[in-house]
Design a protein around this motif. Structure first.
Motif, PDB file in Angstrom:
ATOM      1  N   THR A  81       0.831  -1.208   0.000  1.00 13.17           N
ATOM      2  CA  THR A  81       0.000   0.000   0.000  1.00 13.17           C
ATOM      3  C   THR A  81       0.863   1.253   0.000  1.00 13.17           C
ATOM      4  N   LEU A  82       1.939   1.231   0.784  1.00  9.21           N
ATOM      5  CA  LEU A  82       2.844   2.386   0.830  1.00  9.21           C
ATOM      6  C   LEU A  82       3.508   2.610  -0.533  1.00  9.21           C
ATOM      7  N   LEU A  83       3.923   1.536  -1.190  1.00  3.00           N
ATOM      8  CA  LEU A  83       4.519   1.665  -2.519  1.00  3.00           C
ATOM      9  C   LEU A  83       3.507   2.256  -3.509  1.00  3.00           C
ATOM     10  N   LEU A  84       2.276   1.796  -3.424  1.00  5.41           N
ATOM     11  CA  LEU A  84       1.237   2.302  -4.323  1.00  5.41           C
ATOM     12  C   LEU A  84       0.988   3.782  -4.092  1.00  5.41           C
ATOM     13  N   GLU A  85       0.989   4.203  -2.836  1.00  2.00           N
ATOM     14  CA  GLU A  85       0.766   5.616  -2.527  1.00  2.00           C
ATOM     15  C   GLU A  85       1.917   6.492  -3.013  1.00  2.00           C
ATOM     16  N   ALA A  86       3.105   5.912  -3.118  1.00  2.00           N
ATOM     17  CA  ALA A  86       4.260   6.681  -3.574  1.00  2.00           C
ATOM     18  C   ALA A  86       4.310   6.831  -5.090  1.00  2.00           C
ATOM     19  N   VAL A  87       3.546   6.010  -5.819  1.00  5.68           N
ATOM     20  CA  VAL A  87       3.599   6.027  -7.286  1.00  5.68           C
ATOM     21  C   VAL A  87       3.249   7.399  -7.870  1.00  5.68           C
ATOM     22  N   PRO A  88       2.125   8.034  -7.475  1.00  7.05           N
ATOM     23  CA  PRO A  88       1.806   9.345  -8.062  1.00  7.05           C
ATOM     24  C   PRO A  88       2.887  10.386  -7.801  1.00  7.05           C
ATOM     25  N   LEU A  89       3.465  10.366  -6.604  1.00  3.36           N
ATOM     26  CA  LEU A  89       4.549  11.306  -6.287  1.00  3.36           C
ATOM     27  C   LEU A  89       5.742  11.070  -7.207  1.00  3.36           C
ATOM     28  N   LEU A  90       6.128   9.817  -7.390  1.00  2.82           N
ATOM     29  CA  LEU A  90       7.273   9.501  -8.235  1.00  2.82           C
ATOM     30  C   LEU A  90       7.013   9.884  -9.690  1.00  2.82           C
ATOM     31  N   ILE A  91       5.793   9.645 -10.174  1.00  2.39           N
ATOM     32  CA  ILE A  91       5.451   9.994 -11.556  1.00  2.39           C
ATOM     33  C   ILE A  91       5.552  11.491 -11.772  1.00  2.39           C
ATOM     34  N   ALA A 151       3.660  14.870  -1.794  1.00  2.00           N
ATOM     35  CA  ALA A 151       4.586  14.532  -0.712  1.00  2.00           C
ATOM     36  C   ALA A 151       3.971  14.881   0.639  1.00  2.00           C
ATOM     37  N   VAL A 152       3.294  16.032   0.710  1.00  2.22           N
ATOM     38  CA  VAL A 152       2.625  16.432   1.953  1.00  2.22           C
ATOM     39  C   VAL A 152       1.535  15.426   2.315  1.00  2.22           C
ATOM     40  N   LEU A 153       0.733  15.032   1.318  1.00  2.11           N
ATOM     41  CA  LEU A 153      -0.333  14.057   1.579  1.00  2.11           C
ATOM     42  C   LEU A 153       0.242  12.724   2.038  1.00  2.11           C
ATOM     43  N   LEU A 154       1.320  12.302   1.416  1.00  2.00           N
ATOM     44  CA  LEU A 154       1.935  11.026   1.778  1.00  2.00           C
ATOM     45  C   LEU A 154       2.471  11.065   3.210  1.00  2.00           C
ATOM     46  N   LEU A 155       2.932  12.226   3.631  1.00  2.00           N
ATOM     47  CA  LEU A 155       3.471  12.365   4.985  1.00  2.00           C
ATOM     48  C   LEU A 155       2.378  12.572   6.029  1.00  2.00           C
ATOM     49  N   CYS A 156       1.377  13.377   5.687  1.00  2.00           N
ATOM     50  CA  CYS A 156       0.468  13.907   6.706  1.00  2.00           C
ATOM     51  C   CYS A 156      -0.911  13.282   6.753  1.00  2.00           C
ATOM     52  N   ALA A 157      -1.245  12.357   5.858  1.00  2.00           N
ATOM     53  CA  ALA A 157      -2.578  11.754   5.872  1.00  2.00           C
ATOM     54  C   ALA A 157      -2.847  11.066   7.207  1.00  2.00           C
ATOM     55  N   ASP A 158      -4.082  11.214   7.687  1.00  2.00           N
ATOM     56  CA  ASP A 158      -4.480  10.532   8.925  1.00  2.00           C
ATOM     57  C   ASP A 158      -4.332   9.023   8.767  1.00  2.00           C
ATOM     58  N   ARG A 159      -3.864   8.372   9.786  1.00  3.65           N
ATOM     59  CA  ARG A 159      -3.729   6.921   9.869  1.00  3.65           C
ATOM     60  C   ARG A 159      -2.696   6.358   8.908  1.00  3.65           C
ATOM     61  N   THR A 160      -2.831   6.664   7.594  1.00  6.50           N
ATOM     62  CA  THR A 160      -1.944   6.044   6.607  1.00  6.50           C
ATOM     63  C   THR A 160      -0.717   6.887   6.283  1.00  6.50           C
TER      64      THR A 160
END
Length: 237
Positions: A81-91, A151-160
Motif C-alpha cells: 500500500t505504501l509503494l502504491l501511494e508513492a507512485v503518483p509522487l514519483l510519476i 509529498a505532503v499528503l503522503l506524509l500527513c494523511a491521517d492513519r496512513t
C-alpha cells in the motif's frame, strides 16, 4: 468479420490496463487490503514494461517476473500500500524533472513534441519556439508543485501517512479519504484537465497556424515517444 490487427489488440489491452489501475488503486486505498495494492502495482508494471515484453526476449520477461516477485514480497511485509501511494509522487517528480531538464539543456520537451508531430519546419514558424519554451516551463512548475502536494499528503494523511505510521504527530492532518482520492484520482484529473486547457489555449494563441486534431496529436505522441525521450538535437531559434 475482420479480426483486429495485433497492434490494435495490443493498444486496446493497454487501455484496459490503464483503466483498471485507478480502480484497483482506489479499492486498495479504501479497503486497506494488500491484494488490491499488489494488483494495481502489477498492472502499472506491466503497462510500463509491455513494449519490451513484446520483443519476446528473455531479459525483459525475467526482469518483469523478478519485479513481480519483489512486489509480492513487499506485500507480505505490508508495504504494498505504501509503494502504491508513492507512485503518483514519483510519476509527477520524474515528469517535472524531465520537462525541467530539457528546458535547462536548451532543448524544451514541448519542442520535441512539435518536431515529432509536425516536423522541424513547424518550430521555425513565428511564435512557435517561444511558446514551446513557455509551455515546457508551465509543465515543469505544475508537475513540481503537484509532486510537493503529493509529498505532503503522503506524509500527513491521517492513519496512513508516514508520520502517523512512525508514531509522529502530523503538523497538517489531512483526512485519509481525501488524501487517497487525490493521490489516486485527483492528481491525474488535474493533469488531464491541464492538458486539454493547454491544447485549447494553444489553438487560440497560435491561431494563425493550422493544428492537428487532438486524436491525431495523441496518436503521434504515442508513436514517437522513443524519439521524444532521446531528443534529436532540437535547435531553438
Amino acid at each position: 468479420m475482420i479480426s483486429p490487427s495485433p497492434e490494435n489488440a495490443s493498444r486496446h489491452g493497454v487501455l484496459l490496463l490503464l483503466a483498471a489501475y485507478p480502480l484497483l488503486a482506489m479499492a486498495g486505498a479504501i479497503t486497506h487490503r494488500q491484494v488490491f495494492a499488489l494488483l494495481a502495482l502489477a498492472v502499472l508494471l506491466t503497462v510500463l514494461m509491455l513494449p519490451r515484453l513484446r520483443t519476446r526476449r528473455a531479459m525483459p520477461w525475467f526482469a518483469w517476473l523478478a519485479t513481480l516477485a519483489a512486489l509480492l514480497g513487499a506485500g507480505q511485509c505490508g508495504f504494498a500500500t505504501l509503494l502504491l501511494e508513492a507512485v503518483p509522487l514519483l510519476i509527477n517528480a520524474a515528469l517535472a524533472f524531465a520537462f525541467g531538464h530539457t528546458l535547462v539543456a536548451g532543448e524544451p520537451l514541448v519542442a520535441r513534441f512539435i518536431i515529432a508531430i509536425e516536423g522541424t519546419a513547424r518550430l521555425q514558424q513565428p511564435g512557435v519556439a517561444r511558446y514551446a519554451r513557455q509551455v515546457t516551463g508551465f509543465w515543469t512548475v505544475l508537475l513540481g508543485a503537484q509532486a510537493a502536494v503529493l509529498a505532503v499528503l503522503l506524509l500527513c494523511a491521517d492513519r496512513t501517512g508516514l508520520l502517523n505510521r512512525f508514531g509522529m504527530a502530523s503538523p497538517l492532518p489531512v483526512p485519509e479519504n481525501w488524501a487517497a482520492a487525490w493521490l489516486h484520482l485527483g492528481c491525474y484529473a488535474v493533469l488531464g484537465a491541464a492538458f486539454l486547457l493547454e491544447y485549447g489555449y494553444r489553438r487560440w494563441r497560435l491561431r494563425h497556424l493550422s493544428h492537428p486534431g487532438l486524436r491525431d496529436m495523441l496518436k503521434q505522441l504515442a508513436l514517437h515517444w522513443p524519439q521524444l525521450r532521446r531528443g534529436k538535437g532540437v535547435a531553438m531559434p
